[in-house]
Design a protein around this motif. Structure first.
Motif, PDB file in Angstrom:
ATOM      1  N   GLN A   1       0.864  -1.177   0.000  1.00 22.70           N
ATOM      2  CA  GLN A   1       0.000   0.000   0.000  1.00 22.70           C
ATOM      3  C   GLN A   1       0.897   1.221   0.000  1.00 22.70           C
ATOM      4  N   ALA A   2       0.626   2.164  -0.894  1.00 23.11           N
ATOM      5  CA  ALA A   2       1.431   3.391  -0.971  1.00 23.11           C
ATOM      6  C   ALA A   2       0.537   4.555  -1.366  1.00 23.11           C
ATOM      7  N   TYR A   3      -0.367   4.895  -0.474  1.00 27.82           N
ATOM      8  CA  TYR A   3      -1.298   5.981  -0.757  1.00 27.82           C
ATOM      9  C   TYR A   3      -0.765   7.299  -0.216  1.00 27.82           C
ATOM     10  N   ARG A   4      -1.151   8.375  -0.878  1.00 20.58           N
ATOM     11  CA  ARG A   4      -0.786   9.709  -0.413  1.00 20.58           C
ATOM     12  C   ARG A   4      -1.413   9.956   0.961  1.00 20.58           C
ATOM     13  N   ASN A   5      -0.654  10.594   1.826  1.00 21.76           N
ATOM     14  CA  ASN A   5      -1.096  10.946   3.178  1.00 21.76           C
ATOM     15  C   ASN A   5      -1.394   9.740   4.071  1.00 21.76           C
ATOM     16  N   ARG A   6      -0.774   8.593   3.757  1.00 24.52           N
ATOM     17  CA  ARG A   6      -0.875   7.405   4.603  1.00 24.52           C
ATOM     18  C   ARG A   6       0.495   6.749   4.671  1.00 24.52           C
TER      19      ARG A   6
END
Length: 98
Positions: free
Chosen positions: A41-46
């Motif tokens: 998982q590589a989501y923005r703001n996480r």
């Protein structure tokens, strides 16, 4: 990069992961895409997540970018909190305690 392990998943702190910058440094953008490509998982703001199956690849990637000397150690070393019981052997060469 601040890191922690929970349930055999490595988390990189969202504020420490590299950013992609259009027109930015080729090395930094390559680093961003390399880290992102093996993340679960590589989501923005996480926080970015890495399952234990890719830790050897992550370790090799961090060593490679570190040895290139284009990036600082703070960008290529995993910093675990003192509360982390232990650092897995596969990550030890690219890790330290905060």
């Amino acid at each position: 990069m601040r890191a922690k392990i929970e349930d055999m998943v490595l988390y990189l702190h969202k504020e420490d992961v590299p950013e992609f910058k259009k027109g930015g440094s080729v090395v930094r953008n390559s680093y961003f895409w390399a880290l992102r490509s093996i993340a679960g998982q590589a989501y923005r703001n996480r926080d970015w997540e890495y399952e234990s199956e890719v830790w050897i690849a992550l370790s090799r990637m961090l060593l490679s970018f570190s040895e290139s000397r284009y990036l600082g150690l703070s960008e290529t070393i995993l910093e675990f909190p003192r509360s982390q019981e232990q650092i897995p052997d596969v990550l030890r060469s690219v890790s330290t305690w905060e």
